[in-house]
Design an enzyme around this catalytic site. Sequence first.
Site, PDB file in Angstrom:
ATOM      1  N   GLY A  81      -6.170  28.734  42.328  1.00  0.00           N
ATOM      2  CA  GLY A  81      -5.571  29.798  41.528  1.00  0.00           C
ATOM      3  C   GLY A  81      -6.504  30.281  40.429  1.00  0.00           C
ATOM      4  O   GLY A  81      -6.672  31.462  40.228  1.00  0.00           O
ATOM      5  N   PHE A  82      -7.093  29.322  39.704  1.00  0.00           N
ATOM      6  CA  PHE A  82      -8.011  29.617  38.592  1.00  0.00           C
ATOM      7  C   PHE A  82      -7.348  30.399  37.474  1.00  0.00           C
ATOM      8  O   PHE A  82      -8.024  30.953  36.612  1.00  0.00           O
ATOM      9  CB  PHE A  82      -9.261  30.356  39.076  1.00  0.00           C
ATOM     10  CG  PHE A  82     -10.022  29.642  40.161  1.00  0.00           C
ATOM     11  CD1 PHE A  82     -10.444  28.336  39.978  1.00  0.00           C
ATOM     12  CD2 PHE A  82     -10.299  30.264  41.369  1.00  0.00           C
ATOM     13  CE1 PHE A  82     -11.133  27.671  40.977  1.00  0.00           C
ATOM     14  CE2 PHE A  82     -10.990  29.601  42.371  1.00  0.00           C
ATOM     15  CZ  PHE A  82     -11.414  28.298  42.178  1.00  0.00           C
ATOM     16  N   ILE A 111      -2.352  22.645  42.757  1.00  0.00           N
ATOM     17  CA  ILE A 111      -2.991  23.848  43.322  1.00  0.00           C
ATOM     18  C   ILE A 111      -4.284  23.504  44.059  1.00  0.00           C
ATOM     19  O   ILE A 111      -5.108  24.374  44.324  1.00  0.00           O
ATOM     20  CB  ILE A 111      -3.234  24.916  42.234  1.00  0.00           C
ATOM     21  CG1 ILE A 111      -4.190  24.415  41.146  1.00  0.00           C
ATOM     22  CG2 ILE A 111      -1.917  25.345  41.623  1.00  0.00           C
ATOM     23  CD1 ILE A 111      -4.605  25.524  40.165  1.00  0.00           C
ATOM     24  N   GLY A 112      -4.428  22.230  44.399  1.00  0.00           N
ATOM     25  CA  GLY A 112      -5.626  21.791  45.106  1.00  0.00           C
ATOM     26  C   GLY A 112      -6.497  20.891  44.252  1.00  0.00           C
ATOM     27  O   GLY A 112      -7.521  20.381  44.704  1.00  0.00           O
ATOM     28  N   GLY A 142      -2.143  20.122  32.942  1.00  0.00           N
ATOM     29  CA  GLY A 142      -1.194  19.622  33.927  1.00  0.00           C
ATOM     30  C   GLY A 142      -1.058  18.113  33.916  1.00  0.00           C
ATOM     31  O   GLY A 142       0.026  17.574  33.658  1.00  0.00           O
ATOM     32  N   ARG A 166      -9.904   9.204  29.436  1.00  0.00           N
ATOM     33  CA  ARG A 166     -10.038   8.418  30.673  1.00  0.00           C
ATOM     34  C   ARG A 166      -9.871   9.322  31.888  1.00  0.00           C
ATOM     35  O   ARG A 166      -8.996  10.192  31.915  1.00  0.00           O
ATOM     36  CB  ARG A 166      -8.975   7.311  30.705  1.00  0.00           C
ATOM     37  CG  ARG A 166      -8.994   6.503  31.986  1.00  0.00           C
ATOM     38  CD  ARG A 166      -7.963   5.388  31.966  1.00  0.00           C
ATOM     39  NE  ARG A 166      -8.514   4.187  31.347  1.00  0.00           N
ATOM     40  CZ  ARG A 166      -7.916   3.481  30.388  1.00  0.00           C
ATOM     41  NH1 ARG A 166      -6.740   3.852  29.935  1.00  0.00           N
ATOM     42  NH2 ARG A 166      -8.490   2.421  29.890  1.00  0.00           N
ATOM     43  N   ASN A 190      -8.703   9.851  38.296  1.00  0.00           N
ATOM     44  CA  ASN A 190      -9.217   9.627  39.652  1.00  0.00           C
ATOM     45  C   ASN A 190     -10.627  10.196  39.717  1.00  0.00           C
ATOM     46  O   ASN A 190     -10.819  11.407  39.652  1.00  0.00           O
ATOM     47  CB  ASN A 190      -8.306  10.309  40.681  1.00  0.00           C
ATOM     48  CG  ASN A 190      -8.749  10.041  42.110  1.00  0.00           C
ATOM     49  OD1 ASN A 190      -9.923  10.156  42.428  1.00  0.00           O
ATOM     50  ND2 ASN A 190      -7.804   9.682  42.965  1.00  0.00           N
ATOM     51  N   GLY A 226      -9.768  20.407  34.069  1.00  0.00           N
ATOM     52  CA  GLY A 226      -9.824  21.553  34.975  1.00  0.00           C
ATOM     53  C   GLY A 226     -10.768  22.666  34.579  1.00  0.00           C
ATOM     54  O   GLY A 226     -11.328  23.332  35.440  1.00  0.00           O
ATOM     55  N   GLU A 227     -10.933  22.906  33.297  1.00  0.00           N
ATOM     56  CA  GLU A 227     -11.643  24.111  32.893  1.00  0.00           C
ATOM     57  C   GLU A 227     -12.987  23.880  32.217  1.00  0.00           C
ATOM     58  O   GLU A 227     -13.857  24.749  32.227  1.00  0.00           O
ATOM     59  CB  GLU A 227     -10.729  24.960  31.987  1.00  0.00           C
ATOM     60  CG  GLU A 227      -9.761  25.754  32.819  1.00  0.00           C
ATOM     61  CD  GLU A 227      -8.471  26.089  32.109  1.00  0.00           C
ATOM     62  OE1 GLU A 227      -8.274  27.261  31.805  1.00  0.00           O
ATOM     63  OE2 GLU A 227      -7.655  25.183  31.860  1.00  0.00           O
TER      64      GLU A 227
HETATM   65 MO1  MOS Z   1      -6.180  28.233  33.986  1.00  0.00          MO
HETATM   66  S1  MOS Z   1      -7.056  30.048  33.518  1.00  0.00           S
HETATM   67  O1  MOS Z   1      -5.440  27.873  32.473  1.00  0.00           O
HETATM   68  O2  MOS Z   1      -4.991  28.553  35.119  1.00  0.00           O
END
Ligand code: MOS
Length: 709
Positions: free
Chosen positions: A246-247, A475-476, A518, A594, A597, A670-671
């Site tokens: 999704g990004f 979302i993967g 998340g 930490r 995974n 994630g980012e």
């Molecule tokens: Mo990311 S741009 O917070 O889905």
Amino acid sequence: MTEQATRPVPVRSIGTDLRRVDGVEKVTGRARYAAEQRADDDAGEALHMWLVQSTIAKGRVRRITAERARSHPGVVDVIDHTNAPRLEDTDNAELAILQDAAVGFRGQIIALVLAETPEAAREGATLVDVEYDVTPHEAELREDNATYRPDSVNPDMETDTDDGDVDAALAEAEVIVDQTYRTPYEYNNPLEPHATLAWWGEEEGRPVLSMFDSTQGVHGVVQALAPMLGLEPDQVRVQAPYVGGGFGSKGEAHAHVMAAALAARTTSGRPVKLAVTRQQMFALTGYRTATISHFRLGAKADGTLTAIEHAVQEQTSAIREFAEQTASPTRMMYAAPNRRTSHRLARLDVAVPSWMRAPGEMPGMFAHEVAMDELAVACGLDPIVLRERNEPEVDPETGRPFNRRRLLDCLHHGAERFGWESRAAEAGVTAEGEWRVGTGVAAATYPAMKMPGNAARVRALDGGRYAVAIGCVDIGTGARTALTQIAADALGVETGAVDLAIADTRLPPASVAGGSSGTSSWGTTIVAAAQRFRADHGDSPRPGLETTASPADDPTSEQYAFHSFGAVFAEARVHRWTGEVRVPRLLGVYSVGRVINPVTARSQFLGGLVMGLSAALFETSYRDPRFGHVVTQDLATYHVASHADVLDVEAEWLEESDEVFTPMGSRGVGEIGIVGTAAAVANATHHATGIRHRSIPLTPDRFLESVRA
Ligand code: MOS
């Protein structure tokens, strides 16, 4: 539902590389994505839908004629603003489609064609005749039109900040960097394009809308759509068992989701399936605004910053505001007593911009970290030493202590792993054959966030097993796997004893898979529910016993500034005659708490680094201001880094545990991988060639002057 104060989780599975729990489903093709889903059996075969999009940027639909489309043998219906179901609430002009004749951007949905096959729907869409009243539009971001001051920037940050006296400090500064940096329009291109399957039914005499949607948050789709459709939240059910990336583009419901819901309202219960095409995504599912960053850094001769000013210009859409928080990292990144940031927008007649991986941090840190590299050169300092001299003791923005700021540890560890000490002090002096060779570094940062409003349910099953339920979406990223590990450790059982259910609004509420929040948000919630369950029912519970709980408010949330940090190192080679840029080595070192995974986290870091590399070298799109649309709207003309572009990319992280932030000790991954990466590459190309570029992408034509070198 109860609230539960969470304690740190004893770690057993957390930190181990459990294979993806849905790996077999995915590689065998059993995992169904939204466009592959089927509705309930009694709903019947789905109709296929194609979108008719406006071909003007601004004006009104004067007349829309569907006779030719309706006479197509496969076409079942054509819906436009004259016959679409009415919405109760039209404040969100992006979602309030087909409610009137207004056109706010080129590519806006102006009609829907329903047919028995996708081919008939698509052909039918070409047979819809539209006449417009055209109004002049503005679709070009310029320094002279980006003057509008929004009330806040995404998500609800201050638009401007002003501390100390920047102008006085700059007047006295011994060294000044005063430059403008630019990033282009960038488009989310997840592997799976957006898709929605929608059907209406009835439960207990009330209408109920059911959907499979490719979304980062099923509950968010309900929150957006239900009030507009005049429904209570429990009258909408959204599921997203598998999502192919999704990004950010699937972080909020976009207009196509409403299109499917509205169309399905008219079919007497028959489902409607909409698969958005790659080309349509460029107008319909968000993108990152282009940014212009005016930076002024003032420093003493030894590199100590005395002033930081970051004035941002960017764009939003006239129909709905989204203001990228481009200066947000500048507010907390480095020490300086005098600091000023601002955001000004052009409100253009264009598609609605939205979230794209690390909104704010990605373009803002490109500008800031190239500016810092320029300051290092101006002061004759190693760029790592410059950053050592500007470490803040507390968060410059809030005055709070950082809960754990390990930027320098990341820089030092990375320098050792990368072989930084052998770097030439001078730019443009190293060559191997026909290639100019250089290295560059940049810092990375991303806030650590936990979202409110989550709950999880734990139920005892037979044989010592547990069912754990929370309505979040994987979302993967591997969230399903990481949450299984967290649940197992919190319940004190093997991962195989946990049945995790996610991605359905009939499950307890969960926040969006966004903002790198998340795993922190949902994991903390699962731990709270597991600890409450064990407190209430012990460790040998009778099957069927059940607890639903949310984490109690975190008393530390106002005490610290929670951020993750990283350092990105790049080697760049620039070909002397062709200007081609290659990046043979890219290394990111991160402090993220930490790691739950290592396999799935590494994938997140590597994906972020590759996306940053892609931004550095390739990603840009061309909007034709005469017509207001993006011309480069496919993967042939909007190039995303492919295997041949990606050479040696490595990610490492510091061993640590952040139990102040979450009971798992983790902060989110994630980012941050995309942040700083484009600056590291740009800085490396400067070191290779002596040519300073202040915008991306770094295409070969821009280095051709190196031929003269
Ligand atoms: Mo990311 S741009 O917070 O889905």
